[in-house]
Design an enzyme around this catalytic site. Structure first.
Site, PDB file in Angstrom:
ATOM      1  N   VAL A 134     -24.501  16.914 -66.035  1.00  0.00           N
ATOM      2  CA  VAL A 134     -22.971  17.193 -66.519  1.00  0.00           C
ATOM      3  C   VAL A 134     -22.683  18.723 -66.096  1.00  0.00           C
ATOM      4  O   VAL A 134     -21.669  19.307 -66.593  1.00  0.00           O
ATOM      5  CB  VAL A 134     -23.050  16.998 -67.904  1.00  0.00           C
ATOM      6  N   ARG A 158     -23.286  20.677 -62.378  1.00  0.00           N
ATOM      7  CA  ARG A 158     -22.476  20.752 -60.994  1.00  0.00           C
ATOM      8  C   ARG A 158     -23.392  19.819 -60.034  1.00  0.00           C
ATOM      9  O   ARG A 158     -24.681  19.907 -60.029  1.00  0.00           O
ATOM     10  CB  ARG A 158     -22.399  22.012 -60.382  1.00  0.00           C
ATOM     11  N   ASP A 162     -22.475  12.824 -63.800  1.00  0.00           N
ATOM     12  CA  ASP A 162     -21.008  13.049 -63.909  1.00  0.00           C
ATOM     13  C   ASP A 162     -20.558  13.817 -62.786  1.00  0.00           C
ATOM     14  O   ASP A 162     -19.249  13.790 -62.607  1.00  0.00           O
ATOM     15  CB  ASP A 162     -20.818  13.526 -65.225  1.00  0.00           C
ATOM     16  N   GLU A 196     -17.076  15.065 -54.276  1.00  0.00           N
ATOM     17  CA  GLU A 196     -16.460  14.480 -55.483  1.00  0.00           C
ATOM     18  C   GLU A 196     -14.845  14.295 -54.861  1.00  0.00           C
ATOM     19  O   GLU A 196     -14.117  15.119 -54.165  1.00  0.00           O
ATOM     20  CB  GLU A 196     -16.370  15.138 -56.452  1.00  0.00           C
ATOM     21  N   HIS A 223     -16.598  12.467 -63.093  1.00  0.00           N
ATOM     22  CA  HIS A 223     -16.511  13.829 -63.510  1.00  0.00           C
ATOM     23  C   HIS A 223     -15.490  14.155 -64.731  1.00  0.00           C
ATOM     24  O   HIS A 223     -14.435  14.784 -64.689  1.00  0.00           O
ATOM     25  CB  HIS A 223     -16.031  14.867 -62.444  1.00  0.00           C
ATOM     26  N   SER A 230     -17.023  14.324 -68.299  1.00  0.00           N
ATOM     27  CA  SER A 230     -17.827  14.201 -69.376  1.00  0.00           C
ATOM     28  C   SER A 230     -17.388  15.209 -70.325  1.00  0.00           C
ATOM     29  O   SER A 230     -17.480  15.215 -71.690  1.00  0.00           O
ATOM     30  CB  SER A 230     -19.281  14.813 -69.024  1.00  0.00           C
ATOM     31  N   ALA A 231     -16.339  16.288 -69.940  1.00  0.00           N
ATOM     32  CA  ALA A 231     -15.520  17.020 -70.803  1.00  0.00           C
ATOM     33  C   ALA A 231     -14.059  17.189 -70.089  1.00  0.00           C
ATOM     34  O   ALA A 231     -14.034  16.834 -69.104  1.00  0.00           O
ATOM     35  CB  ALA A 231     -16.266  18.519 -71.232  1.00  0.00           C
TER      36      ALA A 231
END
Lengths: 314, 314
Positions: free
Chosen positions: B227, B229, B253, B258, B277, B279-280
């Site tokens: 989670v 990079r 994630d 990306e 991407h 997760s937060a």
């Protein structure tokens, strides 16, 4: 002191026998009944039973020497039938299910909040697409039942920043809860709850606590968990509440009839998750440890841990 | 004191403008650039930027008055390129992602431990069947990165009864961790870890930390989360480790590229879970609060919260 005979009546007999023999408990003879005919042969010798409640129930009438019954489960409701004998000490296992039930509740809850099944489908389609979500922080968790399981779930809720409310018979303050109320306040509390978790045992007072009129008070998007006993919910009314959007989602581990019959309409309801009564599990090592501690108390004539009040039902 | 100009450059501009105007910050003029041409027109006036790093990067050369850049994200690695200017204060948002990342990690982890997708399939078949499982208690969680996110995940692990180990540059003790080690100890710690979570930022030292030789040290059933990079993991080597059982499962994630390209072989790997991407997430209310606190420090000439060391990269 004279010898006591323990009869093991559970699916984990071999495991229990090994663990208890290794504990070298004084004055204890350990017998195992792995099948029905052995059980009927040996039941008359048992001063102590360590058993699954439903397995032992039909044999209780023949247990002439029975003084103590250590249930290997938390739920002992099948033994509380007023037609059953009550002339022995009944203890259940406590304190070991809280962590597992908390994992169950928050595993399902976070999986729903984060839409894990949707991302699983997207992955099959090689689709990179994010959807909005909210965290648990600031949401309200209402737990019915404030014993050791309820308290553990409450602590987990607090850890995730939730406001935690409880309902219990006494309404007494409990660790982990912001506030605890008595049952008559339930409707009012449902209007605030984003997540509702019932860990209630099966008693007369908990029977069909959730009916159509109760669901009227729920927040439309609320999620209802039942990890206590199936009798707390009127399943027909629940289905209607889920279909009409009175309730957002339900996650049920327990049912009015178990196993849930294959023709139950619950199976096909999209906003209902069904698991086969396995939110917690009696790990033999934990249960054996509880038995060992209680056996020492038993031979010393001290009060046993986890003793059930036959009238209260817990 | 002279007026300062803040330029907003983010997908949540309208939301930020409303929140910051309501805060009535002294001597602050707030401008919004909602598109590329506005951004190019206004960038020269900005003393302060509040922006998504990738959106602001191409404009930095023209930001002649820039003194402070508040990133709306935690990850600022695109701005750390040595060819980019470094003559301004760069701050990121910290302290708000821990709870969300913890929910992500434990949502996925508990979903895996409790086999939620399997029960979902069984429900479709109206099948009542339980499968054995273990709880989190006593398992070992290894977290790479012991900053505020790592600490939050560590506390959640402790709540669930896990042993929590950490890896950081300094190896300094941190709240929530049983032990913290420096990077050279990683191989040894991998042999103990049931669950590995990387929250590492993208720096030179974290590039391809996980390669084939690293996976040799993992427990065969271990679950790896990333989670942080994407550059921390060599994705080709990961795929091999997952195929050969060197590693039990991965939940990613973040990726080297990306969005993850549609033809990436990662999508189809059964014991690999992919999320886009998310997760937060930077909730604007939280980010605006951080900006307000920092702006007061800025005009007072005090050190800013979340200041990035361009050399260290965090």
């Amino acid at each position: 002191m004279s010898q006591r005979t323990l009869l093991l009546l559970s699916q984990d007999n071999a495991h229990y026998e090994r663990l208890l023999k290794a504990a070298h408990l004084p004055h204890l003879r350990i017998l195992r009944a792995d099948n029905q005919s052995d059980a009927e042969k040996l039941i008359g010798e048992a001063h102590i039973l360590m058993a699954e409640p439903a397995r032992a129930k039909p044999l209780l009438a023949k247990a002439n020497k029975l003084s103590w019954f250590q249930s290997t489960y938390a739920g002992v409701d099948v033994l509380l039938d007023t037609r059953c004998r009550r002339d022995y000490q009944l203890t259940n296992v406590r304190g070991i299910f809280g962590p597992l039930m908390s994992e169950y509740v928050f595993g399902h809850l976070l999986s729903l909040m984060r839409q894990l099944p949707l991302y699983r489908e997207q992955q099959k389609q090689r689709l990179w697409q994010s959807h909005p979500y909210q965290g648990l922080k600031g949401r309200t968790l209402l737990i019915l039942g404030t014993g050791s399981i309820g308290q553990h779930i409450a602590h987990t809720g607090k850890h995730f920043g939730m406001k935690v409310l409880g309902v219990s018979r006494s309404g007494r303050e409990r660790a982990g809860f912001d506030q605890v109320y008595q049952l008559p306040a339930l409707n009012k509390m449902l209007t605030q709850a984003d997540v509702i978790v019932s860990v209630l045992p099966a008693t007369r007072e908990t029977h069909h606590l959730f009916t159509a009129s109760r669901f009227e008070h729920c927040k439309p998007g609320a999620i209802l968990f039942n990890v206590g006993r199936g009798n707390a919910i009127n399943e027909g009314d629940l289905l209607t509440a889920l279909r009409t959007g009175k309730l957002g989602m339900a996650v049920l581990d327990v049912f009015e009839q178990e196993p849930l019959p294959a023709d139950s309409p619950l199976w096909g309801q999209p906003n209902l998750i069904i698991t086969p009564h396995n939110s917690a599990y009696s790990f033999p090592d934990d249960v054996a440890q509880i038995f060992v501690r209680n056996y020492i108390r038993f031979i010393d004539g001290q009060p046993l841990d986890g003793k059930i009040d036959f009238d209260k039902g817990y």
